[in-house]
Motif scaffolding. Sequence first.
Motif, PDB file in Angstrom:
ATOM      1  N   HIS A   1      -4.368  -6.352  15.885  1.00 48.23           N
ATOM      2  CA  HIS A   1      -5.208  -6.635  14.708  1.00 48.23           C
ATOM      3  C   HIS A   1      -4.637  -7.827  13.947  1.00 48.23           C
ATOM      4  O   HIS A   1      -4.026  -7.673  12.886  1.00 48.23           O
ATOM      5  CB  HIS A   1      -5.200  -5.375  13.844  1.00 48.23           C
TER       6      HIS A   1
ATOM      7  N   ARG B   1       0.864  -1.185   0.000  1.00 53.73           N
ATOM      8  CA  ARG B   1       0.000   0.000   0.000  1.00 53.73           C
ATOM      9  C   ARG B   1       0.896   1.228   0.000  1.00 53.73           C
ATOM     10  O   ARG B   1       1.948   1.211   0.625  1.00 53.73           O
ATOM     11  CB  ARG B   1      -0.840   0.055   1.280  1.00 53.73           C
TER      12      ARG B   1
ATOM     13  N   SER C   1      -6.782   5.240  10.230  1.00 52.89           N
ATOM     14  CA  SER C   1      -7.501   4.204  10.952  1.00 52.89           C
ATOM     15  C   SER C   1      -6.442   3.407  11.720  1.00 52.89           C
ATOM     16  O   SER C   1      -5.382   3.109  11.200  1.00 52.89           O
ATOM     17  CB  SER C   1      -8.216   3.326   9.932  1.00 52.89           C
ATOM     18  N   HIS C   2      -6.677   3.114  12.977  1.00 53.84           N
ATOM     19  CA  HIS C   2      -5.795   2.295  13.825  1.00 53.84           C
ATOM     20  C   HIS C   2      -4.602   3.043  14.420  1.00 53.84           C
ATOM     21  O   HIS C   2      -3.794   2.433  15.106  1.00 53.84           O
ATOM     22  CB  HIS C   2      -5.296   1.042  13.107  1.00 53.84           C
TER      23      HIS C   2
ATOM     24  N   GLU D   1      -9.205  -9.704  16.587  1.00 53.47           N
ATOM     25  CA  GLU D   1      -8.603  -8.495  17.150  1.00 53.47           C
ATOM     26  C   GLU D   1      -9.024  -8.264  18.595  1.00 53.47           C
ATOM     27  O   GLU D   1     -10.041  -7.629  18.852  1.00 53.47           O
ATOM     28  CB  GLU D   1      -9.013  -7.287  16.316  1.00 53.47           C
TER      29      GLU D   1
ATOM     30  N   LEU E   1     -12.778  -8.075  18.297  1.00 51.78           N
ATOM     31  CA  LEU E   1     -13.340  -7.765  16.981  1.00 51.78           C
ATOM     32  C   LEU E   1     -13.070  -8.901  16.024  1.00 51.78           C
ATOM     33  O   LEU E   1     -12.000  -9.502  16.062  1.00 51.78           O
ATOM     34  CB  LEU E   1     -12.659  -6.527  16.414  1.00 51.78           C
TER      35      LEU E   1
ATOM     36  N   ARG F   1      -0.688  -4.797   4.184  1.00 51.19           N
ATOM     37  CA  ARG F   1      -1.712  -5.337   5.076  1.00 51.19           C
ATOM     38  C   ARG F   1      -1.332  -6.764   5.506  1.00 51.19           C
ATOM     39  O   ARG F   1      -0.902  -7.569   4.683  1.00 51.19           O
ATOM     40  CB  ARG F   1      -3.026  -5.377   4.311  1.00 51.19           C
TER      41      ARG F   1
ATOM     42  N   GLN G   1     -20.737  -3.526  12.555  1.00 56.10           N
ATOM     43  CA  GLN G   1     -20.257  -2.364  11.785  1.00 56.10           C
ATOM     44  C   GLN G   1     -20.712  -2.402  10.335  1.00 56.10           C
ATOM     45  O   GLN G   1     -20.592  -1.401   9.632  1.00 56.10           O
ATOM     46  CB  GLN G   1     -18.733  -2.320  11.812  1.00 56.10           C
TER      47      GLN G   1
ATOM     48  N   TYR H   1      -4.222 -10.710  11.527  1.00 56.47           N
ATOM     49  CA  TYR H   1      -4.781 -11.261  10.286  1.00 56.47           C
ATOM     50  C   TYR H   1      -4.458 -12.757  10.277  1.00 56.47           C
ATOM     51  O   TYR H   1      -3.347 -13.155   9.889  1.00 56.47           O
ATOM     52  CB  TYR H   1      -4.128 -10.606   9.080  1.00 56.47           C
TER      53      TYR H   1
ATOM     54  N   TRP I   1     -13.206  -9.387  11.869  1.00 57.37           N
ATOM     55  CA  TRP I   1     -13.421  -8.700  10.596  1.00 57.37           C
ATOM     56  C   TRP I   1     -13.085  -9.635   9.446  1.00 57.37           C
ATOM     57  O   TRP I   1     -12.019 -10.249   9.429  1.00 57.37           O
ATOM     58  CB  TRP I   1     -12.561  -7.441  10.520  1.00 57.37           C
TER      59      TRP I   1
ATOM     60  N   TRP J   1      -8.046   1.675  18.646  1.00 53.78           N
ATOM     61  CA  TRP J   1      -8.426   0.753  17.593  1.00 53.78           C
ATOM     62  C   TRP J   1      -9.066   1.522  16.436  1.00 53.78           C
ATOM     63  O   TRP J   1      -8.783   1.266  15.282  1.00 53.78           O
ATOM     64  CB  TRP J   1      -9.387  -0.308  18.134  1.00 53.78           C
TER      65      TRP J   1
HETATM   66  O1  LIG Z   1      -8.032  -0.863   6.166  1.00 53.96           O
HETATM   67  P1  LIG Z   1      -7.610  -0.628   7.577  1.00 53.96           P
HETATM   68  O2  LIG Z   1      -7.655   0.814   7.976  1.00 53.96           O
HETATM   69  O3  LIG Z   1      -6.276  -1.257   7.858  1.00 53.96           O
HETATM   70  O4  LIG Z   1      -8.645  -1.358   8.497  1.00 53.96           O
HETATM   71  C1  LIG Z   1      -8.958  -2.672   8.285  1.00 53.96           C
HETATM   72  C2  LIG Z   1     -10.208  -3.080   9.060  1.00 53.96           C
HETATM   73  O5  LIG Z   1      -9.886  -3.170  10.417  1.00 53.96           O
HETATM   74  C3  LIG Z   1     -10.921  -3.669  11.243  1.00 53.96           C
HETATM   75  O6  LIG Z   1     -10.498  -3.622  12.568  1.00 53.96           O
HETATM   76  C4  LIG Z   1     -12.143  -2.829  11.124  1.00 53.96           C
HETATM   77  O7  LIG Z   1     -13.188  -3.421  11.869  1.00 53.96           O
HETATM   78  C5  LIG Z   1     -12.537  -2.694   9.662  1.00 53.96           C
HETATM   79  O8  LIG Z   1     -13.667  -1.840   9.568  1.00 53.96           O
HETATM   80  C6  LIG Z   1     -11.383  -2.163   8.849  1.00 53.96           C
HETATM   81  O9  LIG Z   1     -11.743  -2.103   7.487  1.00 53.96           O
END
Ligand SMILES: O=P(O)(O)OC[C@H]1O[C@@H](O)[C@H](O)[C@@H](O)[C@@H]1O
Length: 309
Positions: free
Chosen positions: A178, A67, A100-101, A281, A256, A73, A202, A180, A258, A83
């Motif tokens: 988080h 990215r 985000s995060h 998560e 969480l 990711r 969500q 994966y 996702w 979070w």
């Molecule tokens: O794309 P990002 O910002 O790394 O986040 C990934 C995902 O992370 C998760 O924790 C969220 O619940 C999702 O909504 C989000 O899309």
Amino acid sequence: RHSHRGRADAVLAAPSIKVTDKQVTLTSSRYGTRVVVDLLGANVREWTSDITQATASNHLFNAKVARPHTPARGGIPICFPAWSHDITIDDEQYTKKYTSHGPAFNMTWKYVPDAVPTDSLAFELESNEYSRIMYTPDFKLRYTVNVTSPNTINLTLTATNPARDPQAPALHITPALHAYVAVDNATDAVVSGVEGLHYLDQTANNVERVQKGALTFPDGLPVNNIYKYVSTPKSASLRQGATAIDVSAPGLANFLVWQPGRDARIEDFGHDTWNRFVALEPGTVFETIRVAPGGSWSGSAQYSSHVRP
Ligand SMILES: O=P(O)(O)OC[C@H]1O[C@@H](O)[C@H](O)[C@@H](O)[C@@H]1O
């Protein structure tokens, strides 16, 4: 003689630790486990148990496509201080220029070697100009990645408020890990341990629901649930086929799950990778943790893999 033997055992049990300017790789001779941690974000990119087996594979998903301006990711990004800004947006310490995060997953951490190598790696991070754009107070973080059994890693995040003035503001944090977790196909995966828990959905404007039965991912529909833990022990298990990954995080109040689903438009996913992970998560989302000047907070998560009988 006894102490001599003790030293010999310690040498035999010493892990191999390789350090480059980008990554630290720990191979545990005691447990046959390998972990690879990127200094960018202190992201655990690889966790492979039983590395001697030809079939051994990384339990963590990593996207192949990079990215722009953010780490690829995958692995286990650390969400700090929060979070998600969506839940904590009215907190005066967070600005809207917030990825985000939070900034920690996008900053270069320092590896802190142990004098005597153990099956554990430690990393540290301090606030700087970049983090202050998103989160105003100063902080110090320490993160340890500890191989505690052939199939288990334990991750501990410690946040310290370095302010000396007792009148300085407390840190307001809602951190998460988080992970994966790699799967062959999310549509065959099942998450148990969440049955009966309340969660915010969500994918439907955060409407509150109650989880009926185990969580499944049929039809490639998106799942994005924030569970409110109501009972202990706080643990959940992701199973697919013959294997399962268990996660427990007693100090973190929420959990969480996702899975973006088939139609997610995520720029760094190929069209065939959306189903190769389920994000598990553990974190604290709803209750802000306050760390007073000079004080610290620690939270841990343990991931373990096992073959189902
Ligand atoms: O794309 P990002 O910002 O790394 O986040 C990934 C995902 O992370 C998760 O924790 C969220 O619940 C999702 O909504 C989000 O899309």
